[in-house]
Design a protein around this motif. Structure first.
Motif, PDB file in Angstrom:
ATOM      1  N   LEU A  77       0.829  -1.207   0.000  1.00  0.00           N
ATOM      2  CA  LEU A  77       0.000   0.000   0.000  1.00  0.00           C
ATOM      3  C   LEU A  77       0.864   1.257   0.000  1.00  0.00           C
ATOM      4  O   LEU A  77       0.568   2.236  -0.703  1.00  0.00           O
ATOM      5  N   GLU A  78       1.949   1.246   0.766  1.00  0.00           N
ATOM      6  CA  GLU A  78       2.860   2.386   0.792  1.00  0.00           C
ATOM      7  C   GLU A  78       3.503   2.608  -0.575  1.00  0.00           C
ATOM      8  O   GLU A  78       3.652   3.742  -1.027  1.00  0.00           O
ATOM      9  N   ASN A  79       3.876   1.516  -1.238  1.00  0.00           N
ATOM     10  CA  ASN A  79       4.495   1.634  -2.562  1.00  0.00           C
ATOM     11  C   ASN A  79       3.520   2.203  -3.591  1.00  0.00           C
ATOM     12  O   ASN A  79       3.936   2.793  -4.589  1.00  0.00           O
ATOM     13  N   GLN A  80       2.223   2.013  -3.356  1.00  0.00           N
ATOM     14  CA  GLN A  80       1.200   2.560  -4.243  1.00  0.00           C
ATOM     15  C   GLN A  80       0.874   4.017  -3.906  1.00  0.00           C
ATOM     16  O   GLN A  80       0.051   4.638  -4.583  1.00  0.00           O
ATOM     17  N   GLY A  81       1.503   4.544  -2.866  1.00  0.00           N
ATOM     18  CA  GLY A  81       1.251   5.922  -2.463  1.00  0.00           C
ATOM     19  C   GLY A  81       0.191   6.063  -1.399  1.00  0.00           C
ATOM     20  O   GLY A  81      -0.186   7.183  -1.034  1.00  0.00           O
ATOM     21  N   GLY A  82      -0.313   4.942  -0.885  1.00  0.00           N
ATOM     22  CA  GLY A  82      -1.387   4.984   0.101  1.00  0.00           C
ATOM     23  C   GLY A  82      -0.996   5.651   1.402  1.00  0.00           C
ATOM     24  O   GLY A  82      -1.866   6.153   2.128  1.00  0.00           O
ATOM     25  N   ALA A  83       0.299   5.661   1.695  1.00  0.00           N
ATOM     26  CA  ALA A  83       0.746   6.261   2.954  1.00  0.00           C
ATOM     27  C   ALA A  83       0.424   7.750   3.008  1.00  0.00           C
ATOM     28  O   ALA A  83       0.227   8.310   4.093  1.00  0.00           O
ATOM     29  N   LYS A  84       0.341   8.401   1.848  1.00  0.00           N
ATOM     30  CA  LYS A  84       0.047   9.837   1.828  1.00  0.00           C
ATOM     31  C   LYS A  84      -1.383  10.134   2.254  1.00  0.00           C
ATOM     32  O   LYS A  84      -1.705  11.262   2.623  1.00  0.00           O
ATOM     33  N   PHE A  85      -2.239   9.126   2.169  1.00  0.00           N
ATOM     34  CA  PHE A  85      -3.635   9.324   2.544  1.00  0.00           C
ATOM     35  C   PHE A  85      -3.820   9.371   4.054  1.00  0.00           C
ATOM     36  O   PHE A  85      -4.739  10.015   4.561  1.00  0.00           O
ATOM     37  N   PHE A  86      -2.950   8.700   4.791  1.00  0.00           N
ATOM     38  CA  PHE A  86      -3.105   8.602   6.245  1.00  0.00           C
ATOM     39  C   PHE A  86      -2.264   9.661   6.950  1.00  0.00           C
ATOM     40  O   PHE A  86      -1.058   9.753   6.725  1.00  0.00           O
ATOM     41  N   GLY A  87      -2.907  10.452   7.789  1.00  0.00           N
ATOM     42  CA  GLY A  87      -2.201  11.480   8.535  1.00  0.00           C
ATOM     43  C   GLY A  87      -3.139  12.594   8.944  1.00  0.00           C
ATOM     44  O   GLY A  87      -4.364  12.476   8.886  1.00  0.00           O
ATOM     45  N   GLU A  88      -2.562  13.689   9.364  1.00  0.00           N
ATOM     46  CA  GLU A  88      -3.315  14.869   9.783  1.00  0.00           C
ATOM     47  C   GLU A  88      -2.719  16.112   9.097  1.00  0.00           C
ATOM     48  O   GLU A  88      -1.540  16.083   8.711  1.00  0.00           O
ATOM     49  N   PRO A  89      -3.494  17.189   8.927  1.00  0.00           N
ATOM     50  CA  PRO A  89      -4.876  17.352   9.363  1.00  0.00           C
ATOM     51  C   PRO A  89      -5.847  16.510   8.539  1.00  0.00           C
ATOM     52  O   PRO A  89      -5.729  16.432   7.315  1.00  0.00           O
ATOM     53  N   ALA A  90      -6.779  15.870   9.243  1.00  0.00           N
ATOM     54  CA  ALA A  90      -7.761  15.011   8.599  1.00  0.00           C
ATOM     55  C   ALA A  90      -8.850  15.858   7.948  1.00  0.00           C
ATOM     56  O   ALA A  90      -9.163  16.958   8.393  1.00  0.00           O
ATOM     57  N   LEU A  91      -9.401  15.311   6.892  1.00  0.00           N
ATOM     58  CA  LEU A  91     -10.430  16.011   6.133  1.00  0.00           C
ATOM     59  C   LEU A  91     -11.688  16.247   6.972  1.00  0.00           C
ATOM     60  O   LEU A  91     -12.162  15.342   7.668  1.00  0.00           O
ATOM     61  N   GLU A  92     -12.216  17.449   6.899  1.00  0.00           N
ATOM     62  CA  GLU A  92     -13.520  17.766   7.479  1.00  0.00           C
ATOM     63  C   GLU A  92     -14.534  17.813   6.338  1.00  0.00           C
ATOM     64  O   GLU A  92     -14.420  18.632   5.435  1.00  0.00           O
ATOM     65  N   LEU A  93     -15.521  16.939   6.405  1.00  0.00           N
ATOM     66  CA  LEU A  93     -16.450  16.804   5.292  1.00  0.00           C
ATOM     67  C   LEU A  93     -17.304  18.049   5.071  1.00  0.00           C
ATOM     68  O   LEU A  93     -17.857  18.236   3.991  1.00  0.00           O
ATOM     69  N   LYS A  94     -17.390  18.891   6.072  1.00  0.00           N
ATOM     70  CA  LYS A  94     -18.154  20.131   5.883  1.00  0.00           C
ATOM     71  C   LYS A  94     -17.516  21.007   4.805  1.00  0.00           C
ATOM     72  O   LYS A  94     -18.197  21.859   4.216  1.00  0.00           O
ATOM     73  N   ASP A  95     -16.227  20.788   4.525  1.00  0.00           N
ATOM     74  CA  ASP A  95     -15.570  21.563   3.475  1.00  0.00           C
ATOM     75  C   ASP A  95     -16.029  21.149   2.082  1.00  0.00           C
ATOM     76  O   ASP A  95     -15.733  21.837   1.099  1.00  0.00           O
ATOM     77  N   PHE A  96     -16.701  20.000   1.970  1.00  0.00           N
ATOM     78  CA  PHE A  96     -17.307  19.601   0.706  1.00  0.00           C
ATOM     79  C   PHE A  96     -18.681  20.244   0.510  1.00  0.00           C
ATOM     80  O   PHE A  96     -19.216  20.215  -0.589  1.00  0.00           O
ATOM     81  N   MET A  97     -19.242  20.766   1.563  1.00  0.00           N
ATOM     82  CA  MET A  97     -20.647  21.187   1.532  1.00  0.00           C
ATOM     83  C   MET A  97     -20.741  22.708   1.617  1.00  0.00           C
ATOM     84  O   MET A  97     -21.327  23.260   2.539  1.00  0.00           O
TER      85      MET A  97
END
Length: 550
Positions: A227-247
């Motif tokens: 998963l890390e080799n596929q770039g998945g490691a970039k998805f995990f971390g902070e600051p975490a997404l706040e879904l209100k920013d989609f709305m």
């Protein structure tokens, strides 16, 4: 920023199916104009949260239809989220061009073409073509993470043990290194004479849930490496997404279109599908019940939807069906986009009330089965041989059936999809960068915060054991941790958060997401997500294993 397009009407000479055209209007206050054949096809905003399906073979116009629908929702003040697989959808951010074929199609429908553009925010899991999108490992949960890692039942069981230990020992799982460190700490190690193992209690707790073998942990670690080799490691971390920013809506009251740049993400299909499923589950868990509204609060387009269902175990399929069925009452409309209607399981297909079917080819027995299945999903129209017409549709033509009246499907109609008002085709790199620079969330997610979490805490255990201070977090921080644990109820039975827990959790999450860059990043490393946003929310999980935030 383009202003809202003025609605216009004009006479025309021919329709999509050869019928004489009558003057038609564009969108109304209650419905979106999608296309025209013998009749005008309108998508009623009040039924837009009953979900939908856009299908058709490659090159038949699905992406343009998606853009037309996204533009309509945005004009109506409804925020939109859509994954952009090929980059073509990004053109919605730029003014459309009055090309001959666009003007001809608009004239044929009795429309006066008016170029337009729409407020757009670009997102990218890898942070290359948009704002980074992150979640913590703890937020993803063991069910979806197991799907992402392609684990079997035994390996998924061990991953569940890891999350349970993180809950009980106040070990925030923020990024990949946290999960790796915790898995290593679970491996049974033979006791050595005269040596004390500072992680012995953690290893014993892991074994109390069943046999956690070194081989199983090793397999999970190797899948994490993939998963890390596929770039998945970039998805995990902070600051975490706040879904209100989609709305969000823009200054003109139109919905902001959120585009996920997914061309690179699609190179890892399972990562792509699991990521979008996580977003859907987060919306399901976070948004309150609102019932049926005059228009949706958000519309979510899931392109290449077959990837969501491929090889999904029954337990996950049941949860997906549950989320799709119930998220309607949260004011969210979900529209699946795929080549073939048989890509979508029957239980999910039954929840999709608004249908747009582009052409299908019937060269093989499977193709013929797909055509027959697609035809059977529509309410019959005595004037149409639906199965035959599906194979005859030209580019930009479609069979449509939208909910009407009391929520019953309209008879299927053959229509020509209206032309988009914005650009058809991708934006340039310069245009994309200029849009990102003016984004309403610029600076909020662009700098990663490495908070103190499970990795750092487990590294400190040998040191504290050597000084006889095992179990102590150290002075003030230890006291803060105890207070937060008490407020968040981490030692209580699992259930709905109390008012005090809710307030504390929201405060800590807000602090974490605002602590970015420079000195603020150093502060976040001490007191950001580790003591607040992650621990507090770890005690409750929702339908798909994500953290329940309400």
């Amino acid at each position: 920023m383009a202003k809202t397009t003025k609605k216009a009407s004009a006479s025309a000479s021919s329709g999509a199916a050869g019928a004489s055209a009558q003057p038609v209007s564009a969108d109304t206050d209650k419905a979106l104009f999608i296309g025209r054949g013998d009749k005008s096809a309108f998508l009623d905003l009040a039924f837009a949260n009953r979900h939908g399906l856009v299908t058709g073979a490659t090159g038949t116009g699905k992406t343009v239809t998606l853009q037309v629908m996204a533009e309509g929702f945005a004009r109506a003040g409804v925020p939109v989220f859509a994954a952009d697989i090929k980059g073509d959808l990004s053109g919605i951010a730029e003014v459309g061009e009055p090309k001959d074929f666009i003007l001809s199609r608009a004239k044929g429908m009795g429309l006066a073409f008016q170029p337009d553009q729409f407020s757009t925010v670009f997102w990218d899991v890898f942070g290359e073509q948009g704002h980074p999108v992150r979640a913590t490992v703890l937020e993803m949960g063991p069910l979806l993470l197991s799907r992402m890692l392609d684990l079997n039942d035994v390996q998924e069981g061990v991953l569940n043990v890891a999350f349970r230990l993180a809950d009980e020992n106040h070990l925030p799982l923020i990024d990949m290194k946290d999960l790796r460190a915790l898995l290593d700490a679970m491996i049974p190690v033979p006791a050595k004479a005269g040596e004390e193992d500072p992680l012995a209690s953690l290893r014993a707790a892991a074994q109390s849930f069943g046999n956690v073998s070194k081989a199983t942990v090793g397999t999970i670690q190797r899948q994490l490496l993939v998963l890390e080799n596929q770039g998945g490691a970039k998805f995990f971390g902070e600051p975490a997404l706040e879904l209100k920013d989609f709305m969000r809506t823009d200054a003109d009251g139109r919905g902001i279109v959120n585009i996920l740049s997914a061309d690179k993400l699609m190179q890892s299909p399972k990562l792509y599908a699991t990521f979008l499923l996580w977003m859907l589950s987060e919306l399901f868990e976070e948004l309150p019940e609102v019932g049926d509204l005059p228009k949706p609060k958000l519309v979510f387009f899931f392109d290449e939807a077959h990837l969501l269902f491929n090889d999904a175990p029954k337990s996950l399929m049941d949860k997906i069906e549950q989320v799709v069925r119930l998220i309607r009452s949260k004011g969210v409309g979900v529209y699946f986009v795929t080549q073939n209607p048989i890509d979508v399981p029957d239980k999910v297909l039954a929840q999709l009330g608004n249908r747009v079917q582009h052409a299908l080819r019937s060269f093989t027995p499977r193709d013929q089965k797909a055509v027959a299945a697609a035809a059977q999903t529509f309410r019959p129209n005595p004037a149409l041989d639906t199965a035959r017409v599906i194979t005859e549709l030209g580019k930009g033509e479609a069979l449509v059936s939208f909910l009407e009246g009391n929520g019953t499907p309209a008879m299927v109609e053959r229509v020509l999809i209206r032309p988009p008002s914005a650009r058809i085709g991708p934006v340039t790199s310069e245009e994309r960068n200029a849009i990102i620079a003016k984004s309403p969330v610029k600076g909020k997610y662009d700098t990663a915060v490495d908070s103190e979490s499970a990795y750092e805490m487990l590294q400190k255990r040998p040191e504290t054991a050597a000084t006889g201070e095992a179990g102590s977090g150290g002075g003030l921080l230890d006291s803060i941790g105890s207070i937060v644990g008490s407020v968040f109820g981490t030692s209580n039975s699992r259930g709905r958060l109390t008012t005090g827990q809710l307030i504390a959790r929201n405060v800590t999450r807000s602090v974490t997401n605002k602590v970015v860059g420079g000195v603020a990043a150093d502060l976040g490393k001490s007191v950001g997500g580790s003591l607040g946003s992650s621990i507090g929310r770890s005690i409750i999980r929702g339908a798909l294993g994500g953290l329940l935030r309400r």
